[in-house]
Scaffold this motif. Sequence first.
Motif, PDB file in Angstrom:
ATOM      1  N   GLN B 227       0.843  -1.198   0.000  1.00 34.06           N
ATOM      2  CA  GLN B 227       0.000   0.000   0.000  1.00 34.06           C
ATOM      3  C   GLN B 227       0.875   1.244   0.000  1.00 34.06           C
ATOM      4  OE1 GLN B 227      -1.889   0.896   3.775  1.00 34.06           O
ATOM      5  NE2 GLN B 227      -0.733  -0.713   4.764  1.00 34.06           N
ATOM      6  N   PRO B 228       0.284   2.427  -0.221  1.00 31.41           N
ATOM      7  CA  PRO B 228       1.082   3.636  -0.114  1.00 31.41           C
ATOM      8  C   PRO B 228       1.776   3.667   1.252  1.00 31.41           C
ATOM      9  CG  PRO B 228      -1.057   4.159  -1.050  1.00 31.41           C
ATOM     10  CD  PRO B 228      -1.116   2.725  -0.627  1.00 31.41           C
ATOM     11  N   GLY B 229       3.059   3.994   1.243  1.00 31.44           N
ATOM     12  CA  GLY B 229       3.812   4.048   2.498  1.00 31.44           C
ATOM     13  C   GLY B 229       4.549   2.769   2.834  1.00 31.44           C
ATOM     14  N   THR B 230       4.322   1.698   2.064  1.00 27.85           N
ATOM     15  CA  THR B 230       5.062   0.466   2.311  1.00 27.85           C
ATOM     16  C   THR B 230       6.509   0.668   1.857  1.00 27.85           C
ATOM     17  OG1 THR B 230       3.096  -0.896   1.981  1.00 27.85           O
ATOM     18  CG2 THR B 230       5.223  -2.009   1.767  1.00 27.85           C
ATOM     19  N   VAL B 231       7.468   0.335   2.750  1.00 31.78           N
ATOM     20  CA  VAL B 231       8.883   0.439   2.408  1.00 31.78           C
ATOM     21  C   VAL B 231       9.371  -0.970   2.087  1.00 31.78           C
ATOM     22  CG1 VAL B 231      11.167   1.180   3.176  1.00 31.78           C
ATOM     23  CG2 VAL B 231       9.124   2.397   3.976  1.00 31.78           C
ATOM     24  N   GLN B 232       9.839  -1.156   0.857  1.00 32.13           N
ATOM     25  CA  GLN B 232      10.276  -2.481   0.412  1.00 32.13           C
ATOM     26  C   GLN B 232      11.800  -2.551   0.361  1.00 32.13           C
ATOM     27  OE1 GLN B 232       8.215  -2.365  -3.426  1.00 32.13           O
ATOM     28  NE2 GLN B 232       6.882  -4.001  -2.738  1.00 32.13           N
ATOM     29  N   LEU B 233      12.323  -3.755   0.536  1.00 32.62           N
ATOM     30  CA  LEU B 233      13.762  -3.990   0.372  1.00 32.62           C
ATOM     31  C   LEU B 233      13.938  -5.102  -0.662  1.00 32.62           C
ATOM     32  CD1 LEU B 233      16.681  -3.378   1.290  1.00 32.62           C
ATOM     33  CD2 LEU B 233      16.394  -5.128   3.044  1.00 32.62           C
ATOM     34  N   THR B 234      14.728  -4.827  -1.697  1.00 33.23           N
ATOM     35  CA  THR B 234      14.923  -5.817  -2.762  1.00 33.23           C
ATOM     36  C   THR B 234      16.069  -6.758  -2.371  1.00 33.23           C
ATOM     37  OG1 THR B 234      16.606  -4.609  -3.981  1.00 33.23           O
ATOM     38  CG2 THR B 234      14.324  -4.010  -4.441  1.00 33.23           C
ATOM     39  N   PRO B 235      16.212  -7.895  -3.079  1.00 31.83           N
ATOM     40  CA  PRO B 235      17.320  -8.818  -2.772  1.00 31.83           C
ATOM     41  C   PRO B 235      18.687  -8.157  -2.900  1.00 31.83           C
ATOM     42  CG  PRO B 235      15.700  -9.898  -4.165  1.00 31.83           C
ATOM     43  CD  PRO B 235      15.299  -8.454  -4.092  1.00 31.83           C
ATOM     44  N   SER B 236      18.815  -7.138  -3.754  1.00 30.07           N
ATOM     45  CA  SER B 236      20.128  -6.504  -3.920  1.00 30.07           C
ATOM     46  C   SER B 236      20.348  -5.349  -2.947  1.00 30.07           C
ATOM     47  CB  SER B 236      20.298  -6.032  -5.359  1.00 30.07           C
ATOM     48  OG  SER B 236      19.388  -4.995  -5.622  1.00 30.07           O
ATOM     49  N   GLY B 237      19.382  -5.082  -2.051  1.00 27.56           N
ATOM     50  CA  GLY B 237      19.594  -4.061  -1.027  1.00 27.56           C
ATOM     51  C   GLY B 237      19.004  -2.695  -1.359  1.00 27.56           C
ATOM     52  N   LYS B 238      18.243  -2.609  -2.459  1.00 33.32           N
ATOM     53  CA  LYS B 238      17.617  -1.328  -2.802  1.00 33.32           C
ATOM     54  C   LYS B 238      16.375  -1.094  -1.939  1.00 33.32           C
ATOM     55  CE  LYS B 238      19.210  -0.592  -7.492  1.00 33.32           C
ATOM     56  NZ  LYS B 238      20.451  -0.065  -6.896  1.00 33.32           N
ATOM     57  N   VAL B 239      16.218   0.150  -1.508  1.00 32.38           N
ATOM     58  CA  VAL B 239      15.059   0.519  -0.702  1.00 32.38           C
ATOM     59  C   VAL B 239      14.063   1.254  -1.604  1.00 32.38           C
ATOM     60  CG1 VAL B 239      14.285   1.907   1.263  1.00 32.38           C
ATOM     61  CG2 VAL B 239      16.442   0.652   1.388  1.00 32.38           C
ATOM     62  N   ILE B 240      12.794   0.870  -1.519  1.00 33.64           N
ATOM     63  CA  ILE B 240      11.743   1.485  -2.333  1.00 33.64           C
ATOM     64  C   ILE B 240      10.617   1.899  -1.394  1.00 33.64           C
ATOM     65  CG2 ILE B 240      10.038   1.079  -4.165  1.00 33.64           C
ATOM     66  CD1 ILE B 240      11.855  -1.250  -5.128  1.00 33.64           C
ATOM     67  N   VAL B 241      10.176   3.157  -1.477  1.00 31.85           N
ATOM     68  CA  VAL B 241       8.988   3.545  -0.723  1.00 31.85           C
ATOM     69  C   VAL B 241       7.843   3.699  -1.711  1.00 31.85           C
ATOM     70  CG1 VAL B 241       7.914   5.193   0.839  1.00 31.85           C
ATOM     71  CG2 VAL B 241      10.366   4.771   1.003  1.00 31.85           C
ATOM     72  N   LEU B 242       6.798   2.914  -1.528  1.00 33.29           N
ATOM     73  CA  LEU B 242       5.649   2.997  -2.425  1.00 33.29           C
ATOM     74  C   LEU B 242       4.821   4.224  -2.074  1.00 33.29           C
ATOM     75  CD1 LEU B 242       4.675  -0.768  -2.566  1.00 33.29           C
ATOM     76  CD2 LEU B 242       6.074   0.561  -4.145  1.00 33.29           C
ATOM     77  N   MET B 243       4.411   4.950  -3.102  1.00 31.04           N
ATOM     78  CA  MET B 243       3.656   6.182  -2.883  1.00 31.04           C
ATOM     79  C   MET B 243       2.213   5.995  -3.343  1.00 31.04           C
ATOM     80  SD  MET B 243       5.865   7.908  -1.209  1.00 31.04           S
ATOM     81  CE  MET B 243       5.468   9.657  -1.140  1.00 31.04           C
ATOM     82  N   ARG B 244       1.478   7.084  -3.596  1.00 30.81           N
ATOM     83  CA  ARG B 244       0.017   6.991  -3.781  1.00 30.81           C
ATOM     84  C   ARG B 244      -0.421   6.145  -4.976  1.00 30.81           C
ATOM     85  NH1 ARG B 244      -2.273   7.763   0.865  1.00 30.81           N
ATOM     86  NH2 ARG B 244      -1.228   9.458   1.951  1.00 30.81           N
ATOM     87  N   ASP B 245       0.367   6.135  -6.055  1.00 29.35           N
ATOM     88  CA  ASP B 245      -0.024   5.351  -7.234  1.00 29.35           C
ATOM     89  C   ASP B 245       0.542   3.928  -7.176  1.00 29.35           C
ATOM     90  OD1 ASP B 245      -1.529   7.313  -8.403  1.00 29.35           O
ATOM     91  OD2 ASP B 245       0.007   7.988  -9.805  1.00 29.35           O
ATOM     92  N   ALA B 246       0.902   3.468  -5.976  1.00 33.99           N
ATOM     93  CA  ALA B 246       1.521   2.152  -5.824  1.00 33.99           C
ATOM     94  C   ALA B 246       0.639   1.032  -6.357  1.00 33.99           C
ATOM     95  CB  ALA B 246       1.802   1.887  -4.349  1.00 33.99           C
ATOM     96  N   GLN B 247       1.295  -0.015  -6.856  1.00 35.87           N
ATOM     97  CA  GLN B 247       0.586  -1.244  -7.200  1.00 35.87           C
ATOM     98  C   GLN B 247      -0.049  -1.820  -5.935  1.00 35.87           C
ATOM     99  OE1 GLN B 247       3.845  -0.777  -7.014  1.00 35.87           O
ATOM    100  NE2 GLN B 247       4.997  -2.624  -6.554  1.00 35.87           N
TER     101      GLN B 247
END
Lengths: 226, 283
Positions: B227-247
């Motif tokens: 959801q918007p606001g979910t902070v994801q961590l990828t296997p390679s260590g990248k941080v992604i913060v999902l915003m309002r148009d998030a999947q």
Amino acid sequence: MPINIQQIEQSCFLIAWKNEINPNTSREIYHFNKAILKLFPDLIIDSVPAYCCLTLYVNHGTKAKIFIGELLELYQNTDFYTEIKSSHWKIPVCYHPSLGLDLISLSKKLNFTVDQIISLHSSPIYTVDFIGFLPGFPYLSGLNKKLQAPRLSSPRVRVKKGSVAIGSSQTGIYPLESPAGWNLIGNTPIDLFDSKKSNPCLLSPMDTLKFTPISLSQYQSICTND
Amino acid sequence: MIKILSAGYCSSIQDAGRFGFRHLGVPVSGCMDLTSYNLANALLNNSPTCSVIESTYIGPRIQFLASTYVTVTGAQCQLLLNSHCVSINTVLSIKKGDILEVGKTRLGCRNYLSILDGFNHEKTLNSQSQYKGITRYSQLQKNHVISTNQSDRLIRNRASVQLNKQLFNSYLIPALKGPEFSLLNKQTKTKLFSQSFSLSSQSNRMAFLFNQDLPAGTDEIITSSVQPGTVQLTPSGKVIVLMRDAQTTGGYARILQLTNLAISQLSQLPVNSKFRFMPIKKP
């Protein structure tokens, strides 16, 4: 209790099952979701099923402790064996290299002829586990293990609406033009998602479908008739 | 009615969001900074779900085809009404033919323009929020005419508010632990809260990316809801913060979850500005 419920954020509750992809879990999620929507129609803003969890987005001010207690009680009283009313769909797919851009490279990688790939992909009956990722994108289960193929090392920036693709153990249909990292094997001329319709999504969780191969000329004639 | 003379950068019509369709994979959308959005409607005594124009870095230039009241909230910016400087966070009385220009942002990076009783733009799936694949246009277009809701309401007390600067230059973004936080090793947990992140220029309304990675990533998870606001961590260590148009669903580990207020704070951070995540307790 086989489920665990946690509050993720003030208005979001995550109901988690055992961390695995399992048809019995999908069945439980389907029935529990129905039961929740029936019991709390005004409280639930959105409910999103996935493989082994169900996420509830609720009105602000919902009292977490009471709500979780009610959900656990409802779970114990839910009948998971009621018959599921689902539809079966036949989805026409044109498996032509001009639409399935990875069809030929995949046939080399997997050591099958293109015809064998088409036959392996269009034989099984797939189940829609849930809809997610993009508007109308069905997560399908039932792909023949022989067709499993790793995702592309770098995703395409844009693939055509209706693209049918394989990504590791999954197969799916891109309902809208979008970026995509899966191997493209064909295209369906059928609209899976239309935001102008009151029921915008063709497929529902637990529906089953079969891909029916069509020729390029059949594909083009369906496209022009639309 | 209003006419868009120039659209600005990434400007779009947004409202409180598109609810009730997430099970069909439809993103929530809506304003990135809901705090400034709510203020924009409150100043005009609008219904809290009225649509507004959201702009980023450079706002639109608009001609009004009828008299009305408007207000602009969000980032500090140069705001010109018929080429004269006017204040943000203030109700502006508009006459037919007036031209309003939302200029470059100075503090923060997103502005919200609300109009008396809201825009009457095409609703798709119960919301006016523009999103590619759902609405006809995904952004504001030059020369478009957008209708507004009829209103003969007069505003006598011209409310104005002081800018809450904290929203626009917060260095600490409060974050709750996410469902997969416990999968992180001790070093990564420490680093997550001690390291500064700066916003990458590849960020958009769907997701914010950063110029720094974490030293270790996590395995992908079985596709679950995000959801918007979910902070994801990828296997390679990248941080992604999902915003309002998030999947609506995703397969990366969900290590943190931001509240609505934290999403608002983050969405006002310009590219390259630094911040840190600050752990907060469960709601």
